[in-house]
Motif scaffolding. Sequence first.
Motif: not given
Length: 471
Positions: A153-163, A180-181, A199-207, A211-214
């Motif tokens: 699971l990658i935390l972030g959706v900006g330039e670093k995450a994209y690269k 996974e997302g 696939i979600g936001s940081i407030v939903e991180i536990n779920n 869910k994705y068995n990270i």
Amino acid sequence: MNHRNQIIKYVLSDYLTALLAWFLFYVFRRIEIDLVAIKDIQMFVPMYNARVTMVLVPLFWLALYTISGYYNTPFFKSRLSEFFTTLTSVFFGSLVVFFAVLMDDPVASYTFYYVSFLVYFALHFILTYSLRLIITTQSAHLIHTRKHGLRTLILGVGEKAYKLDKQLAEMKQSLGYIIEGFVTVQKNETRKVDTTVVIGSIVEINNVIKKYNIDVVIIAVDDISEDDVYQLMQSLWSKKIKIKIVPSLFEILTGSVKMNSIHAVPLIDLLEVQMSDFQINLKRMFDIGLSFLVLLLGMPFFAFIAIRIKFDSKGNVFYKQERIGLYGEPFMMYKFRTMYENAEQDGIPRLSCENDERITPFGRFMRKYRIDELPQFFNVLKGDMSIIGPRPERKYFVDKIIEQAPYYYRLFNIRPGITSWGMVKYGYANTVEKMIERAQFDISYLENMSLLIDSKIFIYTIKTIVTGRGI
């Protein structure tokens, strides 16, 4: 990935090759050395029981490989590293077998000792490494073709995450990360990745993790402060997953990034323990061995202490209290009771101080010489604690500490201990602020863990006990 099945493959492989190597070696000595005679006297008369050694020798090799840490990480093995690891283990193991089993066999010439050692070493190494190579190559193929891997699971959706996503996708050989997302962390972060993979936001991180068995979380946020990293890690450390972060240029230049593959994408493992698998296993063996001896040989002394406590004040001999241990999981820690019964009858946790009226007269003596800590060797034997490690605290104080020092959670990545660098250098702490100061030493220990450091802490602890500086 099923770690258990992979370990079983290696264990069965090593057992069968150890058995076959020993059998072939026995045949070799019968055929080659048995032919040599002086005045028609056969010179191969083994001094060991062949049937017994057929059982014990393979078990010895499994024990050796287990201690070496070979089975600790069944996946993502480097084949070159595996070659040298196997070569080293087999060489020293062959020496042990030679001196323990073969040295007493009468032979026509000492040359046969050298020949025997070299033949056994060659047989064992070739057979063991060949099967290991097959298993490792099959595993690597499944990883490179992305049929096996770490759910990431990658935390972030900006330039670093994209690269990062682009780098991993362009790799000709997969590094084992199956993305996974992505998860959004900051509201104002410029979105570069496709919306469909969020696939979600940081407030939903536990779920999301559940869910994705990270297996792995990679922090790849464009603008993130040190405090923000600690906050993210605080919400993740108890999940028993790997936490990595895309490093800054400064971190790369200062050597914070450790590369173990020429194909690797530079990432910092935020929960990595510096001690090698071999040292970790030896540390655990030492813990078990010493704890068993202390509990066994110390029984008469414990009985005397128990009687003395009973004479000193009313109440139970032992005192148990819930503490937070490895991965933030609670466990019951045992001590000899040093305070009067119901010392916290109001239900409010309080730290003890130098002139604490709750401490009994004999309890003060036990604290001075750390005698009250002796029952914790039972915790060590159970696996709740280690002999050397950060002192475990109650959840009430853990929460208070993390409010001011969010990096404190890192200490939960190793077993807590009976004694620690913080206890040796700082001693008991009677305020949260002092507990944080003491934690600095334990964080330093975490960054520099080794058997040598453990030995120094152990020696200084003995010195502290003998000189009575326990309070």
